[in-house]
Write a protein that holds these residues in place. Structure first.
Motif, PDB file in Angstrom:
ATOM      1  N   ASP A 158      33.415  14.968  38.243  1.00 26.71           N
ATOM      2  CA  ASP A 158      32.163  15.052  37.483  1.00 26.71           C
ATOM      3  C   ASP A 158      31.878  16.482  37.037  1.00 26.71           C
ATOM      4  O   ASP A 158      31.500  16.731  35.890  1.00 26.71           O
ATOM      5  CB  ASP A 158      31.003  14.546  38.341  1.00 26.71           C
ATOM      6  CG  ASP A 158      30.895  13.033  38.341  1.00 26.71           C
ATOM      7  OD1 ASP A 158      31.384  12.404  37.383  1.00 26.71           O
ATOM      8  OD2 ASP A 158      30.329  12.485  39.291  1.00 26.71           O
ATOM      9  N   ASP A 184      34.449  17.841  34.466  1.00 32.45           N
ATOM     10  CA  ASP A 184      34.290  17.160  33.177  1.00 32.45           C
ATOM     11  C   ASP A 184      33.341  17.909  32.251  1.00 32.45           C
ATOM     12  O   ASP A 184      33.457  17.810  31.028  1.00 32.45           O
ATOM     13  CB  ASP A 184      33.787  15.736  33.420  1.00 32.45           C
ATOM     14  CG  ASP A 184      33.790  14.887  32.157  1.00 32.45           C
ATOM     15  OD1 ASP A 184      34.783  14.938  31.414  1.00 32.45           O
ATOM     16  OD2 ASP A 184      32.797  14.175  31.932  1.00 32.45           O
ATOM     17  N   GLY A 185      32.426  18.670  32.825  1.00 32.19           N
ATOM     18  CA  GLY A 185      31.465  19.397  32.002  1.00 32.19           C
ATOM     19  C   GLY A 185      31.810  20.849  31.759  1.00 32.19           C
ATOM     20  O   GLY A 185      30.981  21.605  31.237  1.00 32.19           O
ATOM     21  N   HIS A 230      38.829   8.179  35.715  1.00 29.56           N
ATOM     22  CA  HIS A 230      38.620   7.831  34.305  1.00 29.56           C
ATOM     23  C   HIS A 230      37.235   7.235  34.072  1.00 29.56           C
ATOM     24  O   HIS A 230      36.603   7.488  33.033  1.00 29.56           O
ATOM     25  CB  HIS A 230      39.703   6.846  33.866  1.00 29.56           C
ATOM     26  CG  HIS A 230      39.567   6.368  32.458  1.00 29.56           C
ATOM     27  ND1 HIS A 230      39.664   7.205  31.365  1.00 29.56           N
ATOM     28  CD2 HIS A 230      39.324   5.131  31.950  1.00 29.56           C
ATOM     29  CE1 HIS A 230      39.500   6.511  30.265  1.00 29.56           C
ATOM     30  NE2 HIS A 230      39.287   5.247  30.583  1.00 29.56           N
ATOM     31  N   ARG A 284      34.554   8.059  35.407  1.00 33.95           N
ATOM     32  CA  ARG A 284      33.487   9.048  35.575  1.00 33.95           C
ATOM     33  C   ARG A 284      33.597  10.227  34.622  1.00 33.95           C
ATOM     34  O   ARG A 284      32.773  11.143  34.695  1.00 33.95           O
ATOM     35  CB  ARG A 284      33.505   9.567  37.014  1.00 33.95           C
ATOM     36  CG  ARG A 284      33.384   8.490  38.074  1.00 33.95           C
ATOM     37  CD  ARG A 284      33.623   9.050  39.457  1.00 33.95           C
ATOM     38  NE  ARG A 284      32.514   9.869  39.909  1.00 33.95           N
ATOM     39  CZ  ARG A 284      31.536   9.435  40.704  1.00 33.95           C
ATOM     40  NH1 ARG A 284      31.547   8.176  41.124  1.00 33.95           N
ATOM     41  NH2 ARG A 284      30.571  10.229  41.080  1.00 33.95           N
ATOM     42  N   THR A 285      34.608  10.259  33.774  1.00 36.29           N
ATOM     43  CA  THR A 285      34.840  11.441  32.941  1.00 36.29           C
ATOM     44  C   THR A 285      35.040  11.069  31.477  1.00 36.29           C
ATOM     45  O   THR A 285      35.392   9.937  31.149  1.00 36.29           O
ATOM     46  CB  THR A 285      36.085  12.214  33.426  1.00 36.29           C
ATOM     47  OG1 THR A 285      37.212  11.331  33.415  1.00 36.29           O
ATOM     48  CG2 THR A 285      35.895  12.760  34.831  1.00 36.29           C
ATOM     49  N   LYS A 286      34.828  12.053  30.613  1.00 45.22           N
ATOM     50  CA  LYS A 286      35.099  11.918  29.189  1.00 45.22           C
ATOM     51  C   LYS A 286      36.236  12.828  28.736  1.00 45.22           C
ATOM     52  O   LYS A 286      36.818  12.614  27.673  1.00 45.22           O
ATOM     53  CB  LYS A 286      33.836  12.237  28.393  1.00 45.22           C
ATOM     54  CG  LYS A 286      32.679  11.268  28.655  1.00 45.22           C
ATOM     55  CD  LYS A 286      31.457  11.633  27.842  1.00 45.22           C
ATOM     56  CE  LYS A 286      30.305  10.659  28.104  1.00 45.22           C
ATOM     57  NZ  LYS A 286      29.072  11.029  27.351  1.00 45.22           N
ATOM     58  N   THR A 287      36.518  13.864  29.515  1.00 47.81           N
ATOM     59  CA  THR A 287      37.627  14.758  29.194  1.00 47.81           C
ATOM     60  C   THR A 287      38.945  13.994  29.276  1.00 47.81           C
ATOM     61  O   THR A 287      39.132  13.197  30.192  1.00 47.81           O
ATOM     62  CB  THR A 287      37.664  15.940  30.191  1.00 47.81           C
ATOM     63  OG1 THR A 287      36.395  16.582  30.207  1.00 47.81           O
ATOM     64  CG2 THR A 287      38.738  16.945  29.809  1.00 47.81           C
ATOM     65  N   PRO A 288      39.879  14.211  28.347  1.00 44.48           N
ATOM     66  CA  PRO A 288      41.176  13.532  28.427  1.00 44.48           C
ATOM     67  C   PRO A 288      41.862  13.801  29.769  1.00 44.48           C
ATOM     68  O   PRO A 288      41.830  14.924  30.276  1.00 44.48           O
ATOM     69  CB  PRO A 288      41.973  14.137  27.260  1.00 44.48           C
ATOM     70  CG  PRO A 288      40.922  14.586  26.290  1.00 44.48           C
ATOM     71  CD  PRO A 288      39.764  15.032  27.120  1.00 44.48           C
ATOM     72  N   GLY A 303      44.039   4.948  32.075  1.00 44.28           N
ATOM     73  CA  GLY A 303      43.194   6.050  31.646  1.00 44.28           C
ATOM     74  C   GLY A 303      43.890   7.353  31.321  1.00 44.28           C
ATOM     75  O   GLY A 303      43.228   8.356  31.029  1.00 44.28           O
ATOM     76  N   ASP A 334      45.620   9.971  29.030  1.00 53.98           N
ATOM     77  CA  ASP A 334      45.621  10.262  27.590  1.00 53.98           C
ATOM     78  C   ASP A 334      46.725  11.228  27.181  1.00 53.98           C
ATOM     79  O   ASP A 334      47.182  11.213  26.042  1.00 53.98           O
ATOM     80  CB  ASP A 334      44.276  10.868  27.177  1.00 53.98           C
ATOM     81  CG  ASP A 334      43.101   9.985  27.540  1.00 53.98           C
ATOM     82  OD1 ASP A 334      42.989   8.911  26.945  1.00 53.98           O
ATOM     83  OD2 ASP A 334      42.309  10.365  28.426  1.00 53.98           O
TER      84      ASP A 334
END
Length: 608
Positions: free
Chosen positions: A31, A34-35, A68, A70-74, A106, A108
């Motif tokens: 988490d 990811d930011g 996957h 919990r995250t948006k980053t590849p 998940g 990428d």
């Protein structure tokens, strides 16, 4: 401007850090990362799969899915070309199914390298990645030797655009890439291929950071890093320091350093007070001096200490370099480093060369893995050919449909079949643990605390097995655990004599020499290495031999798994198996008695 790729979660999920951070904290860490503004989070790879299967707590696929969600980053995964995450090459259909499964879970971005830098071996996996509409980053391994790394790597780089690679990633597993050479290589690879170039490097004493900065100055568009506590522990590039240094050079990677320090604090809570033993100074110094991956040196050191031969590490490293020259100077990334290291251990501990050859080294010399940078030494190649006695090509990883039949309902999906095919009996134990896990709310996240405790208990068992201590007791968070060594018979517990001073009675029976058999007439088959004993080739398959069965010269008796390699132990005489002294899955020591065989009548001993 260079973008940064974070490798924290992958490094925390493989040795030597695997199991130190509970799954719940890994997900909390995902988490935070990811930011931070990373181009990708590399969360899995060969070492992750191997550690997860060996620990038998959670499937590596489960962890990828949980991150996957919990995250948006590849998310990224590191693969070893046709080896994928194992130690044996696999076929094209197997590669496609593995890549598709990883993409569905998940992943990428795939970082794909061939252990021999033979990029023709990347074609099938590269096609599978692009067919899955995922990013294919082709790795080239920097591993010093007399073969001319710059020219060799440039020639291979020219072939990568045709394979569909999105970029080239220069990978330095041994920490030997000097800053000036980093600048030179990044520039040369970009010019030769027309592709963007990134860098994955490591090294002690600040060398990794210096190499990364020079790569950035040369135009590298991706640089791998990790959080500060991990960088200090296992000699990687710290993202906090790298981001600030790049910003000072006018190459701002747009990463939030404050967020990285928050991630570092989470990691520090679990590993900050414990030294990471595999990278002790004596290991790091030898790794740097010999241009070897530190993890490989640590594994060799651990095996020698288990045999009370820790003072022979320098001998093994010298022998490893000699074998590498004879094998055509292949790069030492996994699994090639483990293959050569296993052979070096056998040579030093047995005081003989090429009397016993690990199966994977035989396959390497046969060309099954691809083409190394230089030619094989003809003398070593001939010795291995003679020892092979006309054996055919090595058996590839089993077909998934065949594994499905043998698994008898244990695997319920392709991802579980893939684990069984790649890791055999060890994966079977993991899948039993997954099946036995409580349902409902006690899934991966809800059961993280119990899983973390289970991992610690497994670590205690491993310590007792490898150290020789009689008992360990640990109290933590209201839980008291004692692990006690089981008493064994005097014969089994008797230590083997030092391999450097063998006596005729201590020699492993096969191959026999002229002389009298033991007083009971039985031939002893002893373990030629430390490892794990397996009676069958795969889960659900029948054992190679049973007590009372007849065996022929050259017939496989068992498999010994050592340093992630599967080594077949074969009979060197015709006879009848009278006693099997080891249970399936048991750890064995060098010289430990495995089988007793009664020689067949009618043949003189000197003809066996």
């Amino acid at each position: 401007m260079p973008a940064l790729v974070d490798t924290t979660i992958r490094l925390l999920s493989q040795e030597p850090l695997a199991g130190r951070v509970p799954t719940a904290s890994i997900l909390e860490l995902a988490d935070v990362l990811d930011g931070a503004g990373f181009a990708a989070l590399e969360v899995s790879g060969g070492g992750v799969f191997d550690s997860a299967v060996r620990r038998g707590v959670e499937s590596p696929w489960e962890r990828i899915r949980a991150i996957h969600a919990r995250t948006k980053t590849p998310l990224g995964m590191a693969l070893r070309g046709r080896f994928l995450v194992g130690s044996r090459p696999v076929g094209g259909d197997f590669v496609r199914r593995f890549v598709m499964t990883a993409a569905e879970n998940g992943i990428d971005v795939f970082r794909l390298h061939d252990p021999l830098n033979d990029v023709s071996n990347l074609r099938e996996a590269g096609e599978a990645i692009t067919s899955a509409d995922r990013e294919f980053d082709a790795g080239l391994i920097y591993s010093p030797g007399p073969t001319g790394e710059t020219d060799t790597l440039v020639e291979q780089a020219k072939k990568l655009p045709e394979l569909g690679a999105a970029r080239i990633l220069l990978h330095d597993p041994s920490g030997s890439l000097q800053p000036h050479h980093s600048h030179e290589l990044v520039s040369a690879l970009a010019e030769a291929s027309g592709l963007p170039v990134g860098i994955y490097c490591q090294g002690s004493g600040g060398s990794a950071l210096a190499a990364a900065l020079e790569a950035a100055r040369a135009g590298a568009d991706r640089i791998a890093c990790t959080t500060y506590p991990i960088a200090l522990s296992i000699h990687r590039v710290a993202g906090e320091g790298l981001a600030e240094a790049l910003t000072g050079l006018g190459l701002d990677p747009k990463v939030d350093v404050a967020t990285l320090w928050q991630a570092a604090q989470l990691v520090d809570e679990h590993i900050g007070d414990e030294p990471v033993t595999p990278l002790a100074p004596r290991v790091a110094v030898r790794a740097a001096r010999h241009n070897l991956p530190a993890g490989l040196v640590a594994a060799l050191d651990a095996h020698l200490r288990a045999q009370s031969a820790g003072d022979r590490l320098d001998e093994v490293l010298a022998e490893l370099e000699r074998i590498r020259a004879e094998a055509g100077w292949p790069p030492l990334a996994a699994p090639i480093g483990q293959i050569l290291g296993s052979q070096a251990l056998i040579h030093v501990l047995s005081a003989s060369r090429y009397q016993l050859v690990v199966d994977e080294l035989r396959s390497l010399f046969r060309g099954d893995f691809g083409t190394p940078p230089a030619d094989f030494d003809p003398t070593a190649q001939r010795a291995i050919e003679l020892l092979s006695d006309g054996e055919g090509e090595s058996q590839p990883v089993a077909d998934l449909d065949q594994i499905r039949d043998e698994a008898r309902g244990l695997a319920s999906s392709d991802e579980e079949l893939l684990l069984l095919a790649l890791f055999g009996d060890e994966a079977e134990a993991l899948l039993h643990a997954v099946r036995g896990r409580a349902r409902g709310d006690e899934g991966l996240v809800g059961g993280a605390v119990d899983q973390g405790r289970a991992e610690r208990i497994r670590d205690l068992v491993r310590v007792v097995q490898e150290s020789g201590v009689a008992e360990i007791t640990v109290e933590e968070a209201g839980m008291r655990v004692s692990v006690r060594r089981r008493e064994e018979s005097d014969a089994a517990a008797a230590p083997a004599p030092a391999p450097s001073m063998p006596t005729p009675a201590d020699l492993v029976a096969p191959p026999l020499v002229a002389g009298e058999p033991p007083s009971d007439g039985l031939v002893r088959v002893e373990a030629p290495m430390v490892g794990t004993f397996y009676r069958a080739p795969s889960p659900g398959a029948p054992p190679f031999v049973e007590e009372g069965a007849s065996v022929a010269n050259g017939q496989t008796l068992c498999i010994l798994e050592a340093m992630k390699l599967m080594n077949e132990i074969k009979a060197d005489l015709d006879g009848i198996v009278r006693t099997i002294h080891v249970a399936n899955g048991d750890p064995v020591e060098f010289g430990q008695l495995l089988f007793e065989i009664e020689p067949a009548l009618g043949r003189p001993l000197d003809a066996v």
